[in-house]
Design an enzyme around this catalytic site. Sequence first.
Site, PDB file in Angstrom:
ATOM      1  N   ARG A  64       5.465 -50.014  -2.023  1.00  0.00           N
ATOM      2  CA  ARG A  64       5.093 -51.144  -2.694  1.00  0.00           C
ATOM      3  C   ARG A  64       5.046 -52.679  -1.842  1.00  0.00           C
ATOM      4  O   ARG A  64       4.400 -53.666  -1.981  1.00  0.00           O
ATOM      5  CB  ARG A  64       6.186 -51.376  -3.897  1.00  0.00           C
ATOM      6  CG  ARG A  64       6.132 -52.888  -4.591  1.00  0.00           C
ATOM      7  CD  ARG A  64       6.706 -52.858  -5.807  1.00  0.00           C
ATOM      8  NE  ARG A  64       7.990 -52.112  -5.897  1.00  0.00           N
ATOM      9  CZ  ARG A  64       8.931 -52.892  -5.379  1.00  0.00           C
ATOM     10  NH1 ARG A  64       8.978 -54.141  -5.001  1.00  0.00           N
ATOM     11  NH2 ARG A  64      10.298 -52.217  -5.312  1.00  0.00           N
ATOM     12  N   TYR A 117     -14.674 -63.923 -17.845  1.00  0.00           N
ATOM     13  CA  TYR A 117     -14.609 -62.753 -18.230  1.00  0.00           C
ATOM     14  C   TYR A 117     -13.314 -62.664 -19.420  1.00  0.00           C
ATOM     15  O   TYR A 117     -12.338 -63.319 -19.169  1.00  0.00           O
ATOM     16  CB  TYR A 117     -14.069 -61.724 -17.164  1.00  0.00           C
ATOM     17  CG  TYR A 117     -13.642 -60.493 -17.303  1.00  0.00           C
ATOM     18  CD1 TYR A 117     -14.389 -59.435 -18.038  1.00  0.00           C
ATOM     19  CD2 TYR A 117     -12.346 -60.119 -17.130  1.00  0.00           C
ATOM     20  CE1 TYR A 117     -13.914 -58.166 -18.494  1.00  0.00           C
ATOM     21  CE2 TYR A 117     -11.632 -58.650 -17.480  1.00  0.00           C
ATOM     22  CZ  TYR A 117     -12.512 -57.782 -18.102  1.00  0.00           C
ATOM     23  OH  TYR A 117     -12.009 -56.522 -18.553  1.00  0.00           O
ATOM     24  N   ASP A 189     -13.221 -65.837  -8.689  1.00  0.00           N
ATOM     25  CA  ASP A 189     -13.520 -64.365  -9.091  1.00  0.00           C
ATOM     26  C   ASP A 189     -14.880 -64.301  -8.627  1.00  0.00           C
ATOM     27  O   ASP A 189     -16.013 -64.733  -9.300  1.00  0.00           O
ATOM     28  CB  ASP A 189     -13.257 -64.092 -10.466  1.00  0.00           C
ATOM     29  CG  ASP A 189     -13.402 -62.827 -10.836  1.00  0.00           C
ATOM     30  OD1 ASP A 189     -14.286 -61.908 -10.259  1.00  0.00           O
ATOM     31  OD2 ASP A 189     -13.195 -62.253 -11.877  1.00  0.00           O
ATOM     32  N   LYS A 214     -15.557 -52.729  -9.263  1.00  0.00           N
ATOM     33  CA  LYS A 214     -16.926 -52.703  -9.924  1.00  0.00           C
ATOM     34  C   LYS A 214     -17.884 -52.375  -8.327  1.00  0.00           C
ATOM     35  O   LYS A 214     -17.713 -51.310  -7.855  1.00  0.00           O
ATOM     36  CB  LYS A 214     -17.462 -54.054 -10.042  1.00  0.00           C
ATOM     37  CG  LYS A 214     -16.223 -54.607 -11.187  1.00  0.00           C
ATOM     38  CD  LYS A 214     -16.269 -53.871 -12.389  1.00  0.00           C
ATOM     39  CE  LYS A 214     -15.474 -54.531 -13.398  1.00  0.00           C
ATOM     40  NZ  LYS A 214     -14.767 -53.681 -14.411  1.00  0.00           N
TER      41      LYS A 214
HETATM   42  N1  PLP Z   1     -13.370 -60.047 -13.320  1.00  0.00           N
HETATM   43  C1  PLP Z   1     -14.591 -59.676 -13.579  1.00  0.00           C
HETATM   44  C2  PLP Z   1     -15.648 -60.414 -13.299  1.00  0.00           C
HETATM   45  C3  PLP Z   1     -14.662 -58.485 -14.535  1.00  0.00           C
HETATM   46  O1  PLP Z   1     -15.997 -58.093 -15.061  1.00  0.00           O
HETATM   47  C4  PLP Z   1     -13.676 -57.651 -14.618  1.00  0.00           C
HETATM   48  C5  PLP Z   1     -13.736 -56.475 -15.433  1.00  0.00           C
HETATM   49  O2  PLP Z   1     -14.631 -56.176 -16.120  1.00  0.00           O
HETATM   50  C6  PLP Z   1     -12.361 -58.067 -13.912  1.00  0.00           C
HETATM   51  C7  PLP Z   1     -12.169 -59.246 -13.373  1.00  0.00           C
HETATM   52  C8  PLP Z   1     -11.169 -56.936 -14.264  1.00  0.00           C
HETATM   53  O3  PLP Z   1     -11.087 -56.015 -13.195  1.00  0.00           O
HETATM   54  P1  PLP Z   1     -10.386 -54.653 -13.750  1.00  0.00           P
HETATM   55  O4  PLP Z   1     -11.136 -54.163 -15.082  1.00  0.00           O
HETATM   56  O5  PLP Z   1     -10.492 -54.033 -12.270  1.00  0.00           O
HETATM   57  O6  PLP Z   1      -9.163 -55.097 -13.940  1.00  0.00           O
END
Ligand code: PLP
Length: 397
Positions: A64, A117, A189, A214
């Site tokens: 961790r 998101y 992000d 992703k």
């Molecule tokens: N940010 C974006 C733009 C996303 O599309 C997503 C998930 O679809 C996330 C963050 C969250 O990621 P995770 O599903 O790996 O927690």
Amino acid sequence: MEPRADDVQELHPATLCIHAGWRATPEKKDVVVPVAHAATFLLDDASYRAMLDGRVDEAEIYTRLGNPTLAAVQNKLAALEGAERALLFGSGMAAIHAALLSRVKAGSRVVAQRGLYGSTWDLLENFLRPLGVATEFVELDDPAARKAALAKGCDVVYCESVSNPALAVADLPAIAKDARAAGAITIVDATFATPMLQKPLALGADLVVHSATKYLAGHSDVLGGVVLGARERMQPVYRWLQLAGGCMDPHAAFLLDRGLKTLSLRMQAHVENACELARFLARHPKVERVLFPGLESHPSHGRARTLLAGPGGMVSCVVKGGDAAALACLRKLKLALEASSLGGVETLVSAPFNTSHARLTAEQRAAAGIPPGFLRISAGIEDARDLVHDFEQALAG
Ligand code: PLP
């Protein structure tokens, strides 16, 4: 020989995808990064000294707090993003949570882009607000709205570099400049763009987050997240990782590293296929509108050309006849899969009305730029001709 830090800066992204982070040597002969499954490591004088000095991140003590497999992949990601430090998390949401909590506390104010998101919006609105962190959601790309919100005081400006699902490209240099002038940091992000298309830190952002689930991992088989930034800015993120947990599993880090090796090639293929699909859909009589930053008709086309190295692998469209017609098309697809998530090698399609934006009313969806009939396509890396044919037959029925 491991590429030296100064060499790494000169290498191109496709090379960094393969060689940054880990190199086989006569002493460590593994050509690929070995998976250190151990949760804990032998202690020695150096580890005790590190604990006493509060430098646990510099020693191998406990996974961790740090793990050699994670360290290798973190170094690769830092090299790709042009960051001093990267930290891996068990999911994108864990990374976003840590990035925000590294800066905000009760009484802090966040100014965030509208249309984030869904889970990020949920985190800000329903989790952090009751803890005393107020978020104002504004049109961040509108200079007047942005400045007015910042003038009320701000600790963090939060945005997505390419928004979901409208694919609006954020005016990052202007946003980061205004945020800095207001004494706030900018967290971006960058999941949709990846470091192959844009490096937000170079445009003024302070912290970058990705859902590594992703494009970075790229095969829809691992969950992960990463936060990147300057060493000093990352120290509170590390504290959050250390105390809240949520670190990535070493085997997941290995899978992420394997995915990263082809990131450059995959992004080129995603972008090419998205362009083909967007062009095809834009000509189709049953499609009312296509939202793709690579098309001149997209409101962010100009910004995409100046701020991104390519229009990305996501395409959104509005099918004539509303949500029922969109769903009918979705169900007739034979190759593309009806699934949420994005950025995998396989083409994935979903409709916001019954997935990411299901909790909104039709009016709220329309206000968020999601009219009836909206479909979101994550173009995979199949042969573009097969993809176009698949959408052709699905729309014909
Ligand atoms: N940010 C974006 C733009 C996303 O599309 C997503 C998930 O679809 C996330 C963050 C969250 O990621 P995770 O599903 O790996 O927690």
